[in-house]
Design a protein around this motif. Structure first.
Motif, PDB file in Angstrom:
ATOM      1  N   ASP A 169      35.617  39.172  43.682  1.00  0.00           N
ATOM      2  CA  ASP A 169      34.446  38.306  43.479  1.00  0.00           C
ATOM      3  C   ASP A 169      33.647  38.649  42.228  1.00  0.00           C
ATOM      4  N   ASP A 172      32.198  36.036  39.986  1.00  0.00           N
ATOM      5  CA  ASP A 172      31.049  35.317  40.548  1.00  0.00           C
ATOM      6  C   ASP A 172      29.797  36.190  40.594  1.00  0.00           C
ATOM      7  N   GLU A 176      25.615  36.208  38.299  1.00  0.00           N
ATOM      8  CA  GLU A 176      24.339  36.267  39.024  1.00  0.00           C
ATOM      9  C   GLU A 176      23.433  37.333  38.417  1.00  0.00           C
TER      10      GLU A 176
END
Length: 187
Positions: A169, A172, A176
């Motif tokens: 992940d 992703d 952020e």
């Protein structure tokens, strides 16, 4: 030289998957279908293998910086591009993964390893000073503090991504963290 590289890659794969303590020279030899003696010909002990993997981990970053600098981006975008590509390297490059794990396990390794995070902090500080000089950062931004926070945020994020999801992940999670920093820093 080709054999040495094959041994190093196998060691990196094993260190990344199992760590320093759980990987033996015998495991590396079996992975490359050689005798332990053949592995010892290239690396005198497991510590030497670990040091070579960590050194190769660190050798990735100057090459990555050259690629990014060839794009002639402004300094803030250069910093972000470096970290964006580093995130992908942590996901895709076993040498980077193994080097990171070995650095975390450094107290178990009876060998001198490079001090982690210092070069990243220095590089980002330099780029953020240039970004501030070019008006890319908020006037009250502190490039030194921002560099330290970016390094902590990036490497903390990649470690959490590794522990929880084997870095599947990371592409992703890094945006952020990156976007939060950019909102705080960008002019």
């Amino acid at each position: 030289m080709r054999t040495k590289a094959i041994v190093l890659k196998a060691a990196a794969e094993l260190f990344a998957a199992h760590g320093f303590r759980e990987t033996s020279v015998k495991d590396v030899a079996e992975a490359v279908e050689m005798t332990k003696g053949a592995v010892y010909f290239h690396y005198p002990n497991k510590e030497a293998l670990a040091v070579a993997v960590v050194e190769e981990h660190y050798a990735q970053w100057p090459r990555l910086l050259q690629e990014v600098q060839a794009e002639q981006l402004p300094p803030l975008e250069t910093a972000i591009a470096m970290l964006d590509r580093a995130a992908l390297a942590f996901r895709d490059n076993v040498m980077v993964q193994a080097g990171a794990r070995l650095q975390i396990e450094r107290l178990q390794i009876d060998a001198e390893l490079p001090t982690p995070y210092v070069d990243w902090t220095n590089l980002l500080h330099s780029l953020l000073v240039q970004a501030q000089d070019q008006g890319q950062l908020r006037p009250d931004a502190d490039p030194a503090a921002a560099a330290r926070a970016l390094v902590a945020g990036f490497f903390g994020m990649q470690h959490i991504s590794d522990v929880l999801h084997r870095r599947t992940d990371i592409a992703d999670r890094w945006p952020e963290v990156r976007d939060l920093f950019l909102r705080a820093l960008r002019a």
